[in-house]
Design a protein around this motif. Structure first.
Motif, PDB file in Angstrom:
ATOM      1  N   ALA A 388       0.923  -1.212  -0.065  1.00  0.00           N
ATOM      2  CA  ALA A 388       0.004   0.086  -0.010  1.00  0.00           C
ATOM      3  C   ALA A 388       0.831   1.337  -0.088  1.00  0.00           C
ATOM      4  O   ALA A 388       2.036   1.162   0.563  1.00  0.00           O
ATOM      5  CB  ALA A 388      -0.977   0.018   1.233  1.00  0.00           C
ATOM      6  N   ALA A 389       0.386   2.404  -0.680  1.00  0.00           N
ATOM      7  CA  ALA A 389       1.181   3.420  -0.680  1.00  0.00           C
ATOM      8  C   ALA A 389       0.549   4.705  -0.281  1.00  0.00           C
ATOM      9  O   ALA A 389      -0.683   4.878  -0.619  1.00  0.00           O
ATOM     10  CB  ALA A 389       1.750   3.682  -2.271  1.00  0.00           C
ATOM     11  N   VAL A 390       1.211   5.531   0.411  1.00  0.00           N
ATOM     12  CA  VAL A 390       0.599   7.062   0.468  1.00  0.00           C
ATOM     13  C   VAL A 390       1.433   8.025   0.118  1.00  0.00           C
ATOM     14  O   VAL A 390       2.534   7.808   0.496  1.00  0.00           O
ATOM     15  CB  VAL A 390       0.264   6.930   2.037  1.00  0.00           C
ATOM     16  CG1 VAL A 390      -0.215   8.427   2.400  1.00  0.00           C
ATOM     17  CG2 VAL A 390      -0.695   6.264   2.424  1.00  0.00           C
ATOM     18  N   PHE A 391       0.988   8.962  -0.650  1.00  0.00           N
ATOM     19  CA  PHE A 391       1.717  10.246  -1.135  1.00  0.00           C
ATOM     20  C   PHE A 391       1.485  11.294  -0.079  1.00  0.00           C
ATOM     21  O   PHE A 391      -0.055  11.474  -0.139  1.00  0.00           O
ATOM     22  CB  PHE A 391       1.462  10.518  -2.551  1.00  0.00           C
ATOM     23  CG  PHE A 391       2.014   9.753  -3.602  1.00  0.00           C
ATOM     24  CD1 PHE A 391       2.714   8.423  -3.154  1.00  0.00           C
ATOM     25  CD2 PHE A 391       2.279   9.955  -4.854  1.00  0.00           C
ATOM     26  CE1 PHE A 391       3.439   7.660  -4.042  1.00  0.00           C
ATOM     27  CE2 PHE A 391       2.844   9.335  -5.620  1.00  0.00           C
ATOM     28  CZ  PHE A 391       3.420   7.921  -5.353  1.00  0.00           C
ATOM     29  N   SER A 392       2.226  12.104   0.662  1.00  0.00           N
ATOM     30  CA  SER A 392       1.839  12.984   1.527  1.00  0.00           C
ATOM     31  C   SER A 392       3.322  14.084   1.637  1.00  0.00           C
ATOM     32  O   SER A 392       4.254  13.322   1.618  1.00  0.00           O
ATOM     33  CB  SER A 392       1.395  12.577   2.639  1.00  0.00           C
ATOM     34  OG  SER A 392       1.254  13.385   3.661  1.00  0.00           O
ATOM     35  N   ASP A 393       3.137  15.173   2.208  1.00  0.00           N
ATOM     36  CA  ASP A 393       4.148  15.856   2.625  1.00  0.00           C
ATOM     37  C   ASP A 393       4.685  15.557   3.931  1.00  0.00           C
ATOM     38  O   ASP A 393       5.656  15.935   4.412  1.00  0.00           O
ATOM     39  CB  ASP A 393       3.998  17.290   2.324  1.00  0.00           C
ATOM     40  CG  ASP A 393       4.198  17.875   0.895  1.00  0.00           C
ATOM     41  OD1 ASP A 393       4.348  16.807   0.060  1.00  0.00           O
ATOM     42  OD2 ASP A 393       4.309  18.928   0.675  1.00  0.00           O
ATOM     43  N   SER A 394       3.902  14.860   4.644  1.00  0.00           N
ATOM     44  CA  SER A 394       3.935  14.500   5.987  1.00  0.00           C
ATOM     45  C   SER A 394       4.368  12.968   6.193  1.00  0.00           C
ATOM     46  O   SER A 394       3.324  12.044   6.043  1.00  0.00           O
ATOM     47  CB  SER A 394       2.649  14.945   6.877  1.00  0.00           C
ATOM     48  OG  SER A 394       2.875  14.326   8.147  1.00  0.00           O
TER      49      SER A 394
END
Ligand code: NAD
Length: 454
Positions: A388-394
């Motif tokens: 699973a992947a998450v793109f975020s600045d945090s």
């Protein structure tokens, strides 16, 4: 067995599939060869694997052409796979001696206690076609390294590549009675399941993996399954560069025509950035060059298996009937070859097959979500658990989501990536067991506990 080029549907070559007596004879030879191989020094086995890597590098252009011709993988992606898989050999070179060494656990006192990592014996490696170098190396190189003999059954869609593996391994110094190639489809796979082997290492679909695990359960030998996925990617609303996120997500979904076990298979986007993301994503996908996989610059080639066209057709039809919006693609190209136009669907839901069943092709659904909680609920709503992947600045916000998901791999600001330093493992219907990392080396061994007194 006819090997068909998926780009033009022409016959490349006919290979004789192994008969039951040939399979039995090959297994007998492997059983004879394995003990000597196990008694060679680890340094010698490592040197042979390194030599195999050198030979593969020398022949990369020929090998890439073979891979492209039988799977339709665009030539540059075929070269990339071959170059990339070499990192397994570097990993072995750097770590094998440490991770296979005798462990002296208790050295003082009346009884010394030690662990020896012994090979399993003769193992079956029943493999897939989509990344034959990556998934093949994960098993057969590490198995050989640990002192096993390998009955390698390449997929019927990557048999020519499988035969090249055998030639180059033998040229590098692996004895012919330590690695052999079993040519054929399910029927030859079945013969390996019926044989008396010491471990089964499978890469392929959930359906076949489940069948194999059930069939060999009574043998009481290790069974490892690297299976499919329905891997989600979530775009949070704090992502600053939405265009770059869209480019990266699209590559994760469409690289190798989406025929990667860890391809991005469904995308969730926070409603605040949804419109911008979809616009950038569709523009990126519409820019992909589709065509002859041998032509430099082609990014989308044919799908490898003809039958997959029906799966893709059915997923698009089902989604459109249930209210999805088609932005691009959605159909087979009207030429020879199994070319499916890269397809982007929005307004999708979990009532649609495209969001629930492995697509394994150039097609993606993008769904808007209100917040992280809704994203987590949707990401978890699957029978699979590969990545699973998450793109975020945090990082912390992304990790808060990732740690709630039952997957073997978690990506922050990246996706569709495998590293030899980390365990490759699936949860739920994505598999059983581990390859790569020190855990993956140990998978091909069985521990013996020594209690040494005196
Ligand atoms: P598949 O299950 O159709 O075939 C895999 C292998 O099993 C082939 O070699 C095939 O000949 C053999 N086989 C088929 N039926 C058999 C039987 N009854 N007995 C013994 N062997 C049998 O899968 P595929 O189409 O080759 O591969 C695609 C699937 O593999 C996808 O689901 C993909 O996600 C998965 N995959 C997973 C990983 C991973 O690391 N998790 C990597 C690559 C591919």
């Amino acid at each position: 067995m006819d090997i068909i080029n998926p780009a033009n549907e022409k016959l490349i070559q006919s290979l004789p599939a192994d008969t039951p007596s040939q399979v039995a004879a090959k297994i007998e030879r492997l059983k004879k060869g394995q003990p000597d191989w196990a008694h060679r020094s680890l340094e010698e086995r490592i040197a042979i694997i390194i030599q195999f890597g050198t030979l593969v590098k020398q022949e990369i252009e020929t090998l890439a052409l073979v891979l492209t011709s039988e799977t339709g993988k665009p030539l540059e992606q075929a070269r990339n796979e071959i170059r990339g898989a070499h990192n397994r050999i570097e990993h072995i070179q750097a770590n094998a001696a440490t991770w296979l060494a005798r462990e002296r656990v208790v050295t003082a006192g009346a009884v010394r206690e030690e662990i020896v990592h012994e090979p399993l014996g003769v193992i079956a490696n029943i493999s897939a076609w989509n990344f034959p170098y990556n998934v093949g190396y994960n098993v057969f190189l590490y198995a050989l390294l640990a002192g096993n003999a390998v009955a390698y059954k390449p997929s019927e869609y990557a048999s020519l590549t499988g035969l090249k593996f055998r030639d180059l391994l033998i040229k590098a110094g692996v004895p012919a009675n330590v690695f052999d190639c079993f040519i054929g489809g399910a029927a030859v796979g079945e013969m390996l399941l019926d044989a008396d082997l010491d471990g089964y290492f499978f890469t392929g679909s959930y359906q076949t993996g489940k069948y194999i695990a059930q069939k060999v359960a009574a043998k009481m030998v290790p069974v490892q399954l690297e299976l499919g996925g329905k891997d989600p990617l979530y775009i949070m609303d704090d992502v600053k560069d939405i265009r770059q996120a869209a480019i990266n997500a699209a590559e994760g979904a469409f690289y190798n025509n989406g025929q990667s076990c860890c391809a991005v298979e469904r995308i969730y986007v926070h409603e605040n950035v949804y419109d911008a993301f979809v616009k950038a994503f569709v523009a990126e996908v519409q820019g992909y060059a589709m065509g002859d996989p041998l032509a430099e610059g082609t990014f989308i080639g044919p799908v490898t298996r003809k039958e997959q066209m029906e799966v893709l057709r059915d997923q698009v039809k089902d989604a459109l009937e249930k209210g999805a919006v088609l932005h691009t693609g959605g159909r087979q190209r009207k030429t020879e070859g199994y070319f499916w136009e890269p397809t982007v669907l929005t307004q999708v839901s979990h009532q649609m097959k495209v969001m629930r069943e492995e697509s394994f092709g150039p097609i993606i659904g993008i769904q808007s979500v209100r917040n992280d909680e809704e994203a987590v609920a949707l990401m978890k709503d699957t029978s699979y658990g590969l990545t699973a992947a998450v793109f975020s600045d945090s990082e912390s916000r992304a990790v808060q989501v990732l740690e709630q998901l039952p997957t073997g791999t978690a990506y922050w600001n990246c996706c569709d990536r495998v590293s030899p330093n980390l365990p490759w493992t699936g949860r739920k219907n994505s598999g059983l067991g581990v390859t790569l990392s020190y855990l993956g080396i140990r998978a091909f061994t069985q521990p013996k506990a020594y209690h040494l007194k005196g």
